[in-house]
Design a protein around this motif. Structure first.
Motif: not given
Lengths: 289, 337, 334
Positions: B18-23, B74-78, B91-96
């Motif tokens: 499902q996540v794969l499909g979503l991405s 890249d996604l798998l590396r975060g 990812i930093e923006d989102l975390k903030m």
């Protein structure tokens, strides 16, 4: 001649029943009345408006008065004229988008409902993944990237609403299929296609009819939201959401009329549609109410 | 127990596809849209060389499926790429910004659920009574008004007219500094740090947006709880309980337990709607959370930010759906997966 | 009830007495009178069979006997005398100790009576705990014993089952166990075999009757459409129609030859007398409950009617010792 008379008499009987129905339910009658008013405004709003909704004037930021019933905004646009011209955009978008969603979703729902076992439920599961995407945000992105136009808003809303109708129809088809009269129709020798079109389909459409006005209301709210953040209809086209966004900063400085009136209009319109939908629900299902 | 274990197992197994499909869905959705992000950034008059350079730099000249593979790697590396507008990793923006949105959502949703369910249950116990009719009226009203409009009215009444609320811009007043960041949620962090002034300030700023969110959604929860309870109270098994003299406390327990599945289902639906509503409410209150971030990203054609945001939002939704599915399976033994 | 002596003994042998019970349902379509002055008595150690067509109000009556009626129904008149007290005037708190404890209830629709989200054994234990001050464990043991006593297969497995995992016959047995676990004084069994396969019917009924006699119940009211069951198990039969009692007598007397025209037809058609059954069917449906006719309620379908039948509703008249008929023509029809 007799045929015509018979149809006419049947019509009159139905009409009398409907009138009685709405007479004893004031809220539903109110809903029907409101919905009709906004349909009317969608057609004739800009025509009967006292001022041109897109023409600026020198009377800016005037509070409600005899001259400008709802006051004016920063560019001198008459708020009342804009408020009653907005249905032509909002209501029409809602209506067309929902119609398209129904035209796309219902056939797929019927097919999905008919395919036995795993095929039908796979289609459902596929659509379920779509559910994870928050609809408003997707709408926002799509419209922003595709360009802000009324047509794009309609297409995006239709796309987002179609899965709902697919699901609705599929589950109704599923339950209608189980009913005994379908079994008898098949036993009597009707082909599957005929059973599907002639017996199952008409009985499965009821939830669609009830959901329709609700969805138009939702589409209107979404359009307003999109325009509010600047990802929907462009100014200076009169649209409730963008009117509210123009008026929002003015609230703090005390010019409340620019934002408040369009909001009331949205509320009444969506409320009317919701009440109308619930009256449809009672009408179509005699066991309720 | 066996049944629950198998449900959890099946659902978790499904997460990966499902996540794969979503991405894939999100990626292609964003990339396939009309509009050229490079031109959007540089302007139409930039020299062709600059345009080509930037396009190459961003990897946008590669075929689409190659771009997807790079993205997934890249996604798998975060790594969600860098935002063009903030020049920070997405990812930093989102975390903030995530905690701000979560704080708003938990409080708003929590209040809506509590108030909605409690009042729904009570008004089902007295159908046609004053409480019942008032809630029906309220539900109709709250469902018809746009959430941003409700927010604006709140600001108007509580800030402009009555002067009770602080200036509706952001999570803290201009003079305050945020507490040391542990969770990112100001209420919790200020309590942990013992900064009571900050706590009060954050609370004051939270009240209006939370109230807006709750006001908006409580109606739907009330209505659904009420109608579910009415249906249950009229059902055969509740009547049977009365016929055989079951203690009223047990009958109440039965009724509440049977009301849970539809309420859980409703929570799922509401959550999806809430996510959209939060975007608008954050705009009204300049909240600085994910909602506002997404609006800025969209209006400035920030592809990476938008893709990253959609991935996050959808994954949160997916996880929530799975949890609620599992909860439903636990409560209702008729459900098989 | 002419003889004074007999009167006393008869009175003291009554376990449950229904006096002139009337109930109606008010909906948008109008008010429907489902029970119209029902009166009968169940005596000690008697198995009373109550016969009624579908829709004759048997299930409503079962509830009314313990002062319970579903919305939008209303009990408008009557009394239910149990142990010298009128149940229809009792408060909810007192009723709680009668319902399910002194008067056991076996309902018709067994599946829907069970909470789909709770194991059936626990449901019976809950009932037991509602009436006796015991621990959960003791209640569960009692429930298990009750389930075993019904003769169900694999009682331990069934205890932990959810309702949807049971077959029709099993669900029925669970309901029977639930009714009898408290060892009630009086049992009301509403259509105990409806919806079951014929082969299972006999088994379930036998199990039920065995249990009832084992538990030394003081009296039973069995509601059914099936005259065969009445003939086999009951000692007294009450025939109802349109919410009224038409004939009330002993089973022997009834099967020798009932008096009321309706009962004659009933008996004849159940004996597969084709022409009679056909005649009966030709007469149309029972009276419209929203608009009951004047006079005798059976008038429309009656072959023996005379003038007075259309004007005056007949009361329950005594034909013989313990035999009552609601018909003006009773003397001619004996």
């Amino acid at each position: 001649m007799n045929q015509v008379k018979r149809v006419f008499r049947g019509f009159r009987k139905e009409a009398t029943y409907l009138i009685g129905f709405y007479k004893e339910r004031p809220l539903s009658a109110f809903g029907l009345f409101i919905s009709m008013i906004f349909v009317f405004l969608a057609f004739l709003g800009p025509t009967i408006a006292p001022y041109n909704p897109e023409e600026a004037s020198a009377d800016f930021l005037e509070p409600p008065s005899q001259k400008h019933w709802f006051g004016t905004d920063r560019s001198g646009l008459d708020v009342f004229s804009r408020t009653i011209s907005a249905p032509r955009i909002d209501f029409t978008i809602g209506l067309v988008a929902t119609t398209l969603a129904v035209l796309a979703g219902v056939p797929m729902g019927v097919i999905a409902g008919f395919l036995p076992g795993w095929r039908g439920s796979t289609i459902s599961r596929a659509f379920d993944v779509l559910n994870c995407l928050p609809p408003f945000i997707v709408a926002m992105c799509l419209v922003a990237f595709a360009g802000q136009s009324i047509l794009n808003v309609i297409i995006v809303l239709a796309l987002l609403n179609a899965p709902l109708f697919v699901r609705l129809v599929r589950s109704k088809v599923h339950s209608v299929k189980q009913r005994k009269f379908i079994e008898s129709a098949t036993c009597l020798g009707n082909s599957q296609t005929r059973v599907m079109l002639h017996h199952v389909l008409p009985n499965s459409l009821e939830p669609v009819l009830v959901q329709f006005p609700v969805n138009v209301g939702w589409a209107i709210l979404t359009t307003a939201g999109l325009s509010f953040i600047g990802a929907g209809v462009r100014a200076p086209t009169p649209e409730w959401g963008s009117m509210i966004s123009i008026g929002a900063p003015l609230l703090i400085t005390g010019q409340w009329w620019v934002a408040i009136f369009p909001g009331i209009a949205v509320g009444i319109c969506v409320l009317g549609l919701a009440l109308f939908a619930s009256s449809l629900e009672i009408l179509l299902d005699p066991t309720r109410g | 127990m066996k049944r629950v274990a198998s449900v959890v197992f099946t659902r978790c197994l499904l997460i990966v596809p499902q996540v794969l499909g979503l991405s894939a869905l999100i990626f292609f959705l964003v990339r396939l849209l009309p509009g050229d992000p490079v031109i959007a950034r540089l302007g139409g008059h930039a020299p062709a060389l600059t345009i080509d350079n930037l396009r190459h730099q961003l990897g946008l000249d590669l075929p689409l499926h190659i771009q997807y593979i790079h993205y997934m790697k890249d996604l798998l590396r975060g790594d969600l790429g860098d935002s063009w507008t903030t020049a920070q990793p997405v990812i930093e923006d989102l975390k903030m910004r995530l905690p701000a949105t979560l704080e708003l959502m938990f409080l708003g949703m929590g209040i809506a659920l509590m108030v909605g369910v409690i009042i729904g249950v009570i008004s089902a116990g007295r159908p046609g009574g004053l409480l019942d009719r008032s809630t029906i009226f309220y539900t109709l009203l709250a469902g018809a008004l746009p959430e941003f409009y409700i927010g604006i009215i709140m600001v108007f009444l509580f800030y402009v007219v009555w002067g009770l609320a602080p200036h509706p811009a952001g999570r803290l007043g201009l003079a305050s500094l945020p507490p040391p960041r542990i969770t990112g949620m100001y209420l919790i962090d200020s309590v942990i740090a013992g900064q009571w002034d900050t706590f009060r300030d954050a609370l004051g700023h939270l009240i209006l947006p939370v109230f807006t969110l709750a006001f908006w959604q409580t109606g739907a929860i009330m209505k659904m709880t009420r109608s579910t309870m009415l249906q249950i109270l009229d059902s055969d098994f509740i009547n049977y309980g009365r016929l055989v003299g079951l203690k009223p406390a047990i009958i109440r327990r039965y009724a509440l337990r049977n009301a849970l599945p539809p309420i859980i289902g409703l929570t799922v639906t509401i959550f999806a709607v809430l996510l959209g509503g939060i975007v608008l409410i954050e705009q009204v209150f300049s909240w600085g959370g994910l909602g506002q971030y997404s609006v800025e990203a969209v209006t400035s054609s920030d592809y990476e930010a938008i893709t990253g945001f959609l991935m996050l939002a959808s994954t949160i939704s997916l996880l929530l759906f799975i949890m609620l599915d599992i909860a439903n399976a636990i409560i209702d033994p008729r459900l098989e997966l | 009830m002419m003889d004074g002596n007999n009167n006393d003994t008869l009175m003291s042998r009554k376990v449950l007495q229904a006096e002139n019970i009337s109930a109606e349902f008010t909906t948008r379509a109008g008010t429907s009178r489902v029970l119209n002055g029902m009166s009968f008595a169940c005596h000690r150690d008697e198995m009373v069979g109550l016969v009624g067509e579908s829709g004759s109000g048997k299930t409503v009556l079962a509830g009314v006997l313990v002062n319970n009626i579903r919305r939008p129904g209303r009990i408008v008149d009557g009394a239910v005398i149990y142990k010298s007290k009128n149940l229809l005037e009792m408060g909810e708190d007192d009723l709680l100790s009668i319902r399910g404890r002194e008067i056991g209830m076996i309902v018709a629709k067994s599946f829907t009576a069970l909470n789909p989200l709770v194991r059936v054994g626990d449901q019976i234990a809950n009932i037991y705990q509602s009436h006796f001050n015991v621990t959960k464990k003791e209640a569960e043991e009692a429930a298990l014993e009750a389930i075993k006593a019904t003769g169900i297969n694999d009682p331990v497995v069934r205890f932990r089952a959810y309702p949807h995992e049971l077959s029709g016959g099993m669900a029925k047995r669970i309901i029977i166990a639930a009714a009898l676990v408290t060892e009630p004084t009086f049992v009301i069994a509403d259509e105990p075999t409806s919806g079951l396969d014929v082969t299972i019917q006999a088994q379930v009924l036998d199990s039920m009757m065995e249990l009832i006699s084992e538990k030394k119940t003081s009296g039973t009211l069995l509601m059914t459409r099936d005259l065969g069951i009445i003939a086999q198990y009951c000692t007294q039969v009450i025939v109802t129609y349109a919410g009224q009692v038409l004939e009330d007598t002993s089973v022997e007397r009834f099967f020798q030859g009932p008096v009321h025209p309706y009962c004659k037809l009933l008996l004849a058609s159940s004996r597969l007398n084709q022409s009679v059954a056909h005649e009966y069917a030709q007469m149309g449906p029972p009276p419209d409950k929203f608009n009951l006719p004047r006079g005798c309620l059976f008038r429309e379908r009656c072959l023996a009617k005379v003038g007075i039948c259309g004007n005056e509703p007949p009361p329950l008249l005594q034909v013989d010792q313990g035999h009552y008929v609601r018909c003006w023509m009773k003397d001619e029809l004996i």
